[in-house]
Design a protein around this motif. Structure first.
Motif, mmCIF file in Angstrom:
data_model
loop_
_atom_site.group_PDB
_atom_site.id
_atom_site.type_symbol
_atom_site.label_atom_id
_atom_site.label_comp_id
_atom_site.label_asym_id
_atom_site.label_seq_id
_atom_site.Cartn_x
_atom_site.Cartn_y
_atom_site.Cartn_z
ATOM 1 N N THR A 99 0.843 -1.201 0.000
ATOM 2 C CA THR A 99 0.000 0.000 0.000
ATOM 3 C C THR A 99 0.879 1.252 0.000
ATOM 4 O O THR A 99 2.102 1.162 0.163
ATOM 5 C CB THR A 99 -0.874 0.048 1.275
ATOM 6 O OG1 THR A 99 -0.037 0.340 2.406
ATOM 7 C CG2 THR A 99 -1.614 -1.254 1.524
ATOM 8 N N ASP A 100 0.223 2.405 -0.102
ATOM 9 C CA ASP A 100 0.948 3.652 0.172
ATOM 10 C C ASP A 100 1.103 3.771 1.692
ATOM 11 O O ASP A 100 0.741 2.849 2.431
ATOM 12 C CB ASP A 100 0.259 4.860 -0.488
ATOM 13 C CG ASP A 100 -1.108 5.187 0.115
ATOM 14 O OD1 ASP A 100 -1.432 4.693 1.215
ATOM 15 O OD2 ASP A 100 -1.865 5.946 -0.527
ATOM 16 N N ALA A 106 -5.009 3.685 3.924
ATOM 17 C CA ALA A 106 -3.999 3.388 2.901
ATOM 18 C C ALA A 106 -4.643 2.837 1.635
ATOM 19 O O ALA A 106 -5.685 2.180 1.678
ATOM 20 C CB ALA A 106 -2.996 2.383 3.456
ATOM 21 N N LYS A 107 -3.994 3.123 0.517
ATOM 22 C CA LYS A 107 -4.482 2.669 -0.779
ATOM 23 C C LYS A 107 -3.610 1.506 -1.252
ATOM 24 O O LYS A 107 -2.373 1.582 -1.150
ATOM 25 C CB LYS A 107 -4.374 3.847 -1.749
ATOM 26 C CG LYS A 107 -5.069 3.620 -3.027
ATOM 27 C CD LYS A 107 -5.261 4.901 -3.813
ATOM 28 C CE LYS A 107 -6.021 4.521 -5.058
ATOM 29 N NZ LYS A 107 -5.604 5.089 -6.260
ATOM 30 N N GLY A 130 -8.063 -9.295 6.261
ATOM 31 C CA GLY A 130 -8.472 -8.143 5.459
ATOM 32 C C GLY A 130 -8.033 -6.838 6.095
ATOM 33 O O GLY A 130 -7.433 -6.817 7.177
ATOM 34 N N PHE A 131 -8.299 -5.718 5.388
ATOM 35 C CA PHE A 131 -8.226 -4.379 5.990
ATOM 36 C C PHE A 131 -6.799 -3.887 6.225
ATOM 37 O O PHE A 131 -6.610 -2.861 6.847
ATOM 38 C CB PHE A 131 -9.016 -4.434 7.317
ATOM 39 C CG PHE A 131 -9.094 -3.218 8.178
ATOM 40 C CD1 PHE A 131 -9.565 -1.986 7.694
ATOM 41 C CD2 PHE A 131 -8.741 -3.278 9.535
ATOM 42 C CE1 PHE A 131 -9.679 -0.883 8.537
ATOM 43 C CE2 PHE A 131 -8.851 -2.181 10.377
ATOM 44 C CZ PHE A 131 -9.316 -0.980 9.872
ATOM 45 N N LEU A 143 -6.711 0.058 5.805
ATOM 46 C CA LEU A 143 -7.289 0.546 4.541
ATOM 47 C C LEU A 143 -8.524 1.432 4.703
ATOM 48 O O LEU A 143 -9.167 1.753 3.710
ATOM 49 C CB LEU A 143 -7.673 -0.651 3.656
ATOM 50 C CG LEU A 143 -6.586 -1.717 3.432
ATOM 51 C CD1 LEU A 143 -7.129 -2.840 2.557
ATOM 52 C CD2 LEU A 143 -5.354 -1.101 2.779
ATOM 53 N N GLY A 144 -8.869 1.804 5.936
ATOM 54 C CA GLY A 144 -10.102 2.577 6.153
ATOM 55 C C GLY A 144 -11.240 1.639 6.516
ATOM 56 O O GLY A 144 -11.241 0.455 6.123
ATOM 57 N N ARG A 145 -12.238 2.151 7.264
ATOM 58 C CA ARG A 145 -13.336 1.322 7.738
ATOM 59 C C ARG A 145 -14.014 0.606 6.563
ATOM 60 O O ARG A 145 -14.274 1.219 5.529
ATOM 61 C CB ARG A 145 -14.369 2.151 8.510
ATOM 62 C CG ARG A 145 -13.861 2.842 9.767
ATOM 63 C CD ARG A 145 -13.201 1.910 10.768
ATOM 64 N NE ARG A 145 -13.948 0.766 11.200
ATOM 65 C CZ ARG A 145 -14.675 0.699 12.316
ATOM 66 N NH1 ARG A 145 -14.769 1.751 13.101
ATOM 67 N NH2 ARG A 145 -15.289 -0.412 12.653
ATOM 68 N N GLY A 146 -14.294 -0.650 6.748
ATOM 69 C CA GLY A 146 -14.912 -1.440 5.692
ATOM 70 C C GLY A 146 -13.922 -1.927 4.633
ATOM 71 O O GLY A 146 -14.306 -2.507 3.617
ATOM 72 N N GLY A 147 -12.618 -1.722 4.897
ATOM 73 C CA GLY A 147 -11.609 -1.954 3.858
ATOM 74 C C GLY A 147 -11.336 -3.405 3.487
ATOM 75 O O GLY A 147 -10.651 -3.661 2.492
#
Ligand code: ASP
Ligand code: MG
Length: 244
Positions: A99-100, A106-107, A130-131, A143-147
């Motif tokens: 990721t970044d 993070a993307k 996950g995530f 990765l952010g909520r729900g990632g």
């Protein structure tokens, strides 16, 4: 076939639900499919972990909250073994999810799939937390909520899976939240753009970044109920089916 299954926090909310998901995956693995399972943290684990980190700096916050998915991945691997199939659990960094370095949101840049390929060819079901991933500087990122949805789509894209199935507590994508509105109508199919629009306007069924990534990489997503064996919603390169 190579199949990605993703299970959300509610779908794995207690041990019985975890075992139900494991039996489904084990059944498909025994039929000869290569299975990659992406798991979210169980129930409201992430909320509880976040509550502990109010004072933490972003790096430590990510290192801490990523643990929810690690526990879930370990539990899923054990449930799969119990259901009679060989499984390994991998953290995001072990699964090659690069990721970044934006802590907390993070993307995913790409997935280095060597480890997963090796485990699949030796006959293991691969369970991925996950995530989470690993940033440019080698740190754990989230990765952010729900990632976890985005983890599933990234794996399906970079490992060229034949199917990407996201199991959730609703049985598909509705025109409004079916948990709040009894007259909500389910779509049988949706284009990525229509789904993106729904996700951005607050429909929480899929993480919006996962839909954008699916469109960019050409991944068709099946949104399905973790609890009921009924047709769900296909999200991909297709005409929107008008609500019935
Ligand atoms: N466990 C994380 C969250 O609650 C990620 C996910 O469930 O997809 O947001
Ligand atoms: Mg979700």
């Amino acid at each position: 076939m190579r199949i990605v299954h993703k299970y959300g926090g509610t779908s794995l909310g207690d041990d019985a639900r975890m075992e139900r998901a494991a039996r489904h995956v084990a059944f498909l693995a025994k039929e000869g499919h290569q299975m990659i399972v992406v798991v979210s943290a169980q129930g409201d684990t992430t909320d509880a972990l976040l509550a502990d980190t109010a004072q933490a700096n972003p790096r430590e916050k990510d290192a801490y909250i990523a643990v929810g998915e690690l526990l879930s991945a370990g539990k899923m691997a054990m449930a799969l073994e119990k259901a009679g199939c060989r499984a390994v659990s991998l953290a995001g960094w072990q699964a090659g999810i690069r990721t970044d370095s934006t802590y907390g949101n993070a993307k995913i840049h790409f997935v280095r799939g060597g480890r997963i390929e090796k485990e699949l060819s030796s006959g293991n079901v691969v369970v991925v937390a996950g995530f989470q991933g690993i940033g440019e500087n080698g740190d754990v990122t989230t990765l952010g909520r729900g990632g976890s949805d985005t983890t599933a789509v990234a794996l399906a894209a970079f490992l060229q899976a034949d199917k990407c199935r996201i199991f959730t507590d609703v049985d598909g994508v509705y025109d409004k939240d079916p948990r709040k509105f009894p007259d909500a109508v389910k779509y049988t199919a949706l284009s990525w753009d229509a789904m993106l629009h729904l996700a951005q306007s607050g429909a929480q069924v899929l993480h919006d970044r996962c839909v954008a990534l699916a469109k960019e990489q050409g991944v068709t997503i099946e949104v399905l109920s973790a609890f009921r064996d009924v047709p769900g919603t296909l999200v991909g390169c297709m005409e929107d089916s008008c609500p019935l």
